[in-house]
Design an enzyme around this catalytic site. Sequence first.
Site, mmCIF file in Angstrom:
data_model
loop_
_atom_site.group_PDB
_atom_site.id
_atom_site.type_symbol
_atom_site.label_atom_id
_atom_site.label_comp_id
_atom_site.label_asym_id
_atom_site.label_seq_id
_atom_site.Cartn_x
_atom_site.Cartn_y
_atom_site.Cartn_z
ATOM 1 N N GLU A 192 0.825 -1.218 0.000
ATOM 2 C CA GLU A 192 0.000 0.000 0.000
ATOM 3 C C GLU A 192 0.858 1.267 0.000
ATOM 4 O O GLU A 192 2.074 1.213 0.258
ATOM 5 C CB GLU A 192 -0.930 -0.013 1.209
ATOM 6 C CG GLU A 192 -0.191 -0.133 2.524
ATOM 7 C CD GLU A 192 -0.812 0.684 3.623
ATOM 8 O OE1 GLU A 192 -1.198 1.839 3.349
ATOM 9 O OE2 GLU A 192 -0.883 0.178 4.749
ATOM 10 N N VAL A 252 -5.179 0.105 3.089
ATOM 11 C CA VAL A 252 -5.349 -1.347 2.926
ATOM 12 C C VAL A 252 -6.609 -1.612 2.105
ATOM 13 O O VAL A 252 -6.595 -2.399 1.144
ATOM 14 C CB VAL A 252 -5.425 -2.055 4.296
ATOM 15 C CG1 VAL A 252 -5.811 -3.525 4.119
ATOM 16 C CG2 VAL A 252 -4.098 -1.935 5.044
ATOM 17 N N ASP A 312 -16.600 5.668 13.960
ATOM 18 C CA ASP A 312 -15.386 5.556 13.151
ATOM 19 C C ASP A 312 -14.832 4.132 13.191
ATOM 20 O O ASP A 312 -14.207 3.718 14.166
ATOM 21 C CB ASP A 312 -14.331 6.555 13.650
ATOM 22 C CG ASP A 312 -13.137 6.654 12.710
ATOM 23 O OD1 ASP A 312 -13.052 5.853 11.753
ATOM 24 O OD2 ASP A 312 -12.293 7.541 12.933
ATOM 25 N N ALA A 363 -12.678 1.308 6.992
ATOM 26 C CA ALA A 363 -13.213 0.531 5.873
ATOM 27 C C ALA A 363 -12.285 -0.633 5.509
ATOM 28 O O ALA A 363 -12.652 -1.464 4.677
ATOM 29 C CB ALA A 363 -13.446 1.438 4.669
ATOM 30 N N ASP A 364 -11.102 -0.707 6.149
ATOM 31 C CA ASP A 364 -10.247 -1.889 5.950
ATOM 32 C C ASP A 364 -11.016 -3.163 6.316
ATOM 33 O O ASP A 364 -10.839 -4.213 5.689
ATOM 34 C CB ASP A 364 -9.001 -1.824 6.846
ATOM 35 C CG ASP A 364 -7.998 -0.773 6.405
ATOM 36 O OD1 ASP A 364 -8.200 -0.134 5.353
ATOM 37 O OD2 ASP A 364 -6.997 -0.596 7.136
ATOM 38 N N LYS A 413 -3.812 -1.524 14.629
ATOM 39 C CA LYS A 413 -3.064 -0.504 15.360
ATOM 40 C C LYS A 413 -3.531 -0.426 16.810
ATOM 41 O O LYS A 413 -4.724 -0.486 17.095
ATOM 42 C CB LYS A 413 -3.215 0.847 14.666
ATOM 43 C CG LYS A 413 -2.575 0.840 13.287
ATOM 44 C CD LYS A 413 -2.485 2.244 12.744
ATOM 45 C CE LYS A 413 -2.303 2.175 11.247
ATOM 46 N NZ LYS A 413 -3.545 1.718 10.574
HETATM 47 N N1 PSU Z 1 -0.070 0.434 8.760
HETATM 48 C C1 PSU Z 1 0.918 1.242 9.218
HETATM 49 N N2 PSU Z 1 0.789 2.592 9.007
HETATM 50 C C2 PSU Z 1 -0.276 3.134 8.340
HETATM 51 C C3 PSU Z 1 -1.312 2.262 7.867
HETATM 52 C C4 PSU Z 1 -1.161 0.917 8.110
HETATM 53 O O1 PSU Z 1 1.886 0.770 9.818
HETATM 54 O O2 PSU Z 1 -0.352 4.357 8.167
HETATM 55 C C5 PSU Z 1 -2.489 2.844 7.115
HETATM 56 C C6 PSU Z 1 -3.110 1.808 6.167
HETATM 57 O O3 PSU Z 1 -3.202 2.389 4.900
HETATM 58 C C7 PSU Z 1 -4.476 1.539 6.743
HETATM 59 C C8 PSU Z 1 -4.801 2.903 7.265
HETATM 60 O O4 PSU Z 1 -5.384 1.059 5.783
HETATM 61 O O5 PSU Z 1 -3.595 3.252 7.942
HETATM 62 C C9 PSU Z 1 -6.024 2.936 8.154
HETATM 63 O O6 PSU Z 1 -6.556 4.234 8.124
HETATM 64 P P1 PSU Z 1 -8.023 4.493 8.705
HETATM 65 O O7 PSU Z 1 -7.889 4.178 10.173
HETATM 66 O O8 PSU Z 1 -8.297 5.934 8.449
HETATM 67 O O9 PSU Z 1 -8.937 3.563 7.991
HETATM 68 MN MN MN Z 2 -11.834 6.117 9.949
#
Ligand code: PSU
Ligand code: MN
Length: 305
Positions: A29, A111, A143, A146-147, A164
């Site tokens: 990604e 992702v 929140d 969408a992954d 995370k």
């Molecule tokens: N993994 C990491 N760092 C990141 C991400 C994943 O170590 O920045 C990114 C990926 O692109 C993942 C996104 O899909 O964070 C999730 O963002 P959100 O919580 O806004 O869906």
């Molecule tokens: Mn989000």
Amino acid sequence: MIYSSNGPFVVSDEVAAALADGRGIVALETTIVVHGLPQPVNIDVARDCEAAVRDSGAVPATIGVLNGRAVVGLSLDELAELASPDRHAAKLSARDVGVAIARGGHGATTVAGTIAVAHRAGIAVMATGGLGGVHRDAHESYDESADLTALSRYPVLVVASGVKSILDIAATLERLDSLGVPVVGYRTDRFPGFYRSDSGYSLEWSVGDEREAARAFETHREFSPTGLLVANPIDVERELSTDVHDAALTSALEKARLLGVTGKDVTPVLLAEFARFTEGRSVQVNRDLVVANAALAGRIAQSFS
Ligand code: PSU
Ligand code: MN
């Protein structure tokens, strides 16, 4: 740049040849590079991830949207262009990819966005750092990354160090259950916590090597249309200590609250505050884990081919 076609969806020659030859391919990604890691380490990490995939014998396919085209197999120059601040690359989830292409812009894929494009290109394995998931205030903000829904829609195996640790991990595991996405620990029955090797939650399934992971996904696909999450923990010697992690997390959540960030900005702000608070240690851990995930994804992709 040499592309095999001129449409809105383009595959680099190297990836096209790998697809034709049935070689293992790993989608990578670009949100982690453009929005997740600070400059200039971000490009080094991307280079290391590609090298890790190649060392395993597979071919890396870094995915992003450049000049209104979804590119499967961005070169490092193209990636640097996408990451350059004056490009203002958007953060593209699965729902955004088509619209961003139609509008002719630039964007880094999450992702979710990456597996949507990878699946379209015939790639079934991807690596990232930490999957997105349910945020801690989701009961108010709704929140949820969408992954999770993307994993329930695209049959792609994703290697990640769990989700995370900034997230509500229990809720995320419940949502993966509801969405029918299996979570399989790699040589562990503990769910990893991104910067931490153990999130405190256990897993029902684990595999002992890359062949078992590939076989689990192949068999899963006989019965289900969803993807699968392979949870690969950071080495214990390399993780953030509990004290440092928890203090950084408190600071990051407070920072996001003070700034009032919502939506796509939440995760980048939390990661940036982790980096500031830990004086770069979180960036080193993030780097170590994503490179290890790329290597494992490469070995799994090779087991399919
Ligand atoms: N993994 C990491 N760092 C990141 C991400 C994943 O170590 O920045 C990114 C990926 O692109 C993942 C996104 O899909 O964070 C999730 O963002 P959100 O919580 O806004 O869906
Ligand atoms: Mn989000």
